[in-house]
Design a protein around this motif. Structure first.
Motif, mmCIF file in Angstrom:
data_model
loop_
_atom_site.group_PDB
_atom_site.id
_atom_site.type_symbol
_atom_site.label_atom_id
_atom_site.label_comp_id
_atom_site.label_asym_id
_atom_site.label_seq_id
_atom_site.Cartn_x
_atom_site.Cartn_y
_atom_site.Cartn_z
ATOM 1 N N LEU A 39 51.192 41.208 66.330
ATOM 2 C CA LEU A 39 51.527 39.840 66.702
ATOM 3 C C LEU A 39 51.016 38.820 65.698
ATOM 4 C CD1 LEU A 39 50.630 40.212 70.469
ATOM 5 C CD2 LEU A 39 52.930 39.876 69.566
ATOM 6 N N ALA A 40 50.143 39.244 64.795
ATOM 7 C CA ALA A 40 49.529 38.307 63.850
ATOM 8 C C ALA A 40 50.457 38.038 62.676
ATOM 9 C CB ALA A 40 48.202 38.861 63.347
ATOM 10 N N SER A 41 50.524 36.787 62.253
ATOM 11 C CA SER A 41 51.313 36.405 61.087
ATOM 12 C C SER A 41 50.455 36.269 59.836
ATOM 13 C CB SER A 41 52.020 35.071 61.352
ATOM 14 O OG SER A 41 52.895 35.189 62.442
ATOM 15 N N ALA A 42 49.141 36.408 59.975
ATOM 16 C CA ALA A 42 48.214 36.291 58.853
ATOM 17 C C ALA A 42 46.878 36.861 59.310
ATOM 18 C CB ALA A 42 48.052 34.824 58.440
ATOM 19 N N PRO A 43 46.027 37.283 58.365
ATOM 20 C CA PRO A 43 44.738 37.846 58.769
ATOM 21 C C PRO A 43 43.890 36.860 59.567
ATOM 22 C CG PRO A 43 44.831 37.473 56.392
ATOM 23 C CD PRO A 43 46.211 37.341 56.907
ATOM 24 N N ALA A 44 43.989 35.570 59.243
ATOM 25 C CA ALA A 44 43.210 34.582 59.991
ATOM 26 C C ALA A 44 43.622 34.551 61.453
ATOM 27 C CB ALA A 44 43.385 33.201 59.371
ATOM 28 N N GLN A 45 44.911 34.726 61.730
ATOM 29 C CA GLN A 45 45.369 34.740 63.116
ATOM 30 C C GLN A 45 44.850 35.960 63.854
ATOM 31 O OE1 GLN A 45 49.597 34.364 63.387
ATOM 32 N NE2 GLN A 45 49.630 32.244 62.674
ATOM 33 N N LEU A 46 44.793 37.088 63.160
ATOM 34 C CA LEU A 46 44.321 38.309 63.791
ATOM 35 C C LEU A 46 42.837 38.225 64.131
ATOM 36 C CD1 LEU A 46 45.126 41.051 64.770
ATOM 37 C CD2 LEU A 46 44.817 41.942 62.467
#
Length: 541
Positions: free
Chosen positions: A134-141
């Motif tokens: 579901l993450a669009s970038a490592p920061a979101q994850l």
């Protein structure tokens, strides 16, 4: 490439992340709310003895069967598995409510609630396994993992408080009906997430087999076993609290169920604060004293709960208990990272995780025995003193473990300059530092080339690099503290740009599997590489 990561970055995702986190918040609430509702029902029907039996009977099957049942998350598309797991919690909440409404026998009600507790144990592993897709970038994850942990601590307070209020006002049957109504939301929120089937599983052992393998690996490593013992006593305290809190509120403070809920929930507030305190204290070299003194604080504060004879001081004292326990767990996990061979680290953490529900079951078993022997007012004292004494007795071996631990301040400082890595728990950053390596390159050397397969993540320690995409050089340079190489790892594809050293360069290099394991909250990132990246659209190397 630098972005604008934040602890709330996951909320900007357009892939269903917000729905999954909302479902997790409701699920988390149900976990603590339904648990205390049944404990209050059991206490009212049969006192502390029955409440203890109910707790143990619910926890042991959940501890033994939960990891195996959660394996459906590795055999079905993650969205489907998550919706099914949440749906099972809703169905079994209804079954438990029906047993209460029908005034069924004690065995039937406890049996239904045991099935519910086991279903609840299945959801959390699948939730964390679904987040990478579901993450669009490592920061979101990283943000999603952090927000999930915050929800764990917050609902540990809110759930018992609301359960106590509703049970006191309307009884356990009505309170469980509320749980049924609320439990309908998570499966609905998780419909049509569009997540793919997981990548093929690796050979890493998990669950009970992993825990047994970890115990074998640690055989005669008394220092590590002592640390695991200190970490385990936190769960014993948590397991005993539900029974002791209800008994103390009713028999000593002469309060209804709402007072018991407030008393028990206060541990969650302290735990939430303690996680931040533990993370802050874990940045240094001396972790043994954080582990030991955090556990001593936990034990001493727990023993002092009955001294005041008033609800508010007792709740504040229990918050200090939670603070000490959480700080111990964070620092202890970080020390395990520093001192354990990475090849067996997953199995060692399987040991630590397996003690959670089993330790809680032991605490629930001890609580009625202590109440019977010392009374509801003084039963806290021997357990709290025992916790503090165990911590003090483990001081020497834990210090020996600290002496053999690898502390890498330069690597840690550099990794914490990467915004989304700085939001990771200290023990995850420690693992990255331990598995990293320095590489020095001359000016003009191509660090990575567009079209090559991506296998590593880079953080610049000294020097500068330029970025070229499709033959066009980007304006500006990346310097110390900047990073590159994440896109190819997350997309499981080739490099999207060429990176060239513009001056003598020193970079810290992380293997792709280690990088992905950290940002996903997993142990081995190699099996989930393909699951993340098609949604990651940042135009960077």
């Amino acid at each position: 490439m630098r972005g604008t990561p934040s602890v709330f970055a996951a909320l900007t995702s357009r892939t269903g992340m917000r729905r999954v986190l909302a479902a997790y918040a409701v699920y988390d609430f149900i976990e603590f709310y339904a648990w205390l509702t049944i404990i209050l029902w059991a206490f009212d029907r049969g006192g502390a003895g029955l409440a203890g039996v109910a707790a143990v009977v619910q926890l042991v099957p959940a501890a033994l069967l939960g990891p195996a049942l959660a394996g459906i998350g590795d055999r079905l598309p993650r969205g489907t598995a998550l919706a099914l797991a949440h749906g099972l919690v809703a169905v079994l909440s209804a079954v438990t409510w029906a047993a209460l409404a029908a005034d069924a026998s004690t065995a039937v009600v406890i049996g239904a609630s045991t099935l519910l507790t086991t279903a609840i144990a299945v959801v959390r592993p699948i939730h964390f396994a679904a987040l990478p897709q579901l993450a669009s970038a490592p920061a979101q994850l990283v943000s999603a993992n952090s927000l999930s942990s915050v929800l764990d601590g917050s609902t540990r307070f809110i759930g018992p408080v609301v359960a106590g209020v509703l049970v006191a006002g309307s009884g356990p049957t009505t309170a469980m009906a509320v749980a049924v109504a609320v439990a309908i939301l998570p499966p609905l929120l998780c419909l049509r997430l569009g997540l793919s089937a997981p990548a093929a599983a690796d050979d890493e052992e998990s669950g009970l087999r992993g825990a047994l393998g970890g115990l074998i690996s640690l055989w005669r490593d008394w220092a590590s076993l002592a640390l695991l013992l200190v970490l385990a006593i936190d769960f014993v305290v948590t397991g005993a609290l539900d029974i002791l809190g209800v008994a103390y509120a009713k028999d000593v403070l002469d309060l209804a169920e709402d007072g018991a809920g407030l008393l028990i929930g206060s541990l969650g507030i302290g735990g939430l604060l303690g996680a931040f305190v533990g993370a802050w204290l874990s940045h240094g070299r001396r972790l043994a004293r954080v582990v030991v003194w955090g556990a001593v604080l936990e034990g001493v504060a727990f023993a002092l709960v009955p001294v005041w004879g008033l609800l508010v001081p007792a709740a504040v004292t229990l918050a200090l208990t939670g603070l000490g326990g959480a700080a111990t767990v964070v620092a202890g996990r970080t020390l395990l990272q520093r001192s354990t061979d990475d090849r067996i680290l997953a199995r060692v953490f399987a040991v630590q995780e397996s003690t959670a529900l089993l330790g809680s079951a032991l605490g629930a078993l001890l609580a009625p025995l202590l109440i019977d022997r010392f009374g509801a007012g003084q039963a806290w004292v021997p357990l709290g003193v025992g916790v503090a004494l165990v911590a003090v007795a483990c001081t020497i071996p834990v210090r020996r473990l600290e002496k053999r631990a690898r502390y890498l301040p330069a690597e840690l400082d550099l990794l914490r300059q990467v915004e989304f890595l700085a939001e990771l728990p200290p023990y995850d950053v420690e693992r990255l530092a331990r598995n990293s390596r320095w590489v020095e390159l001359e000016a003009g050397v191509v660090v990575l080339r567009q079209g090559d397969l991506g296998r590593e993540f880079f953080v610049i320690g000294a020097g500068e690099v330029s970025i070229t995409v499709d033959g066009v050089r980007k304006s500006g340079l990346l310097g110390p503290g900047d990073y590159f190489g994440e896109v190819a790892l997350l997309r499981h594809t080739t490099r999207t740009a060429t990176v060239t050293a513009e001056s003598p360069l020193r970079v810290l290099v992380l293997r792709g599997a280690d990088f992905l394991a950290a940002v996903t909250g997993g142990v081995d990132g190699s099996s989930i590489t393909a699951e993340i990246g098609s949604r990651y659209d940042d135009q960077a190397a």
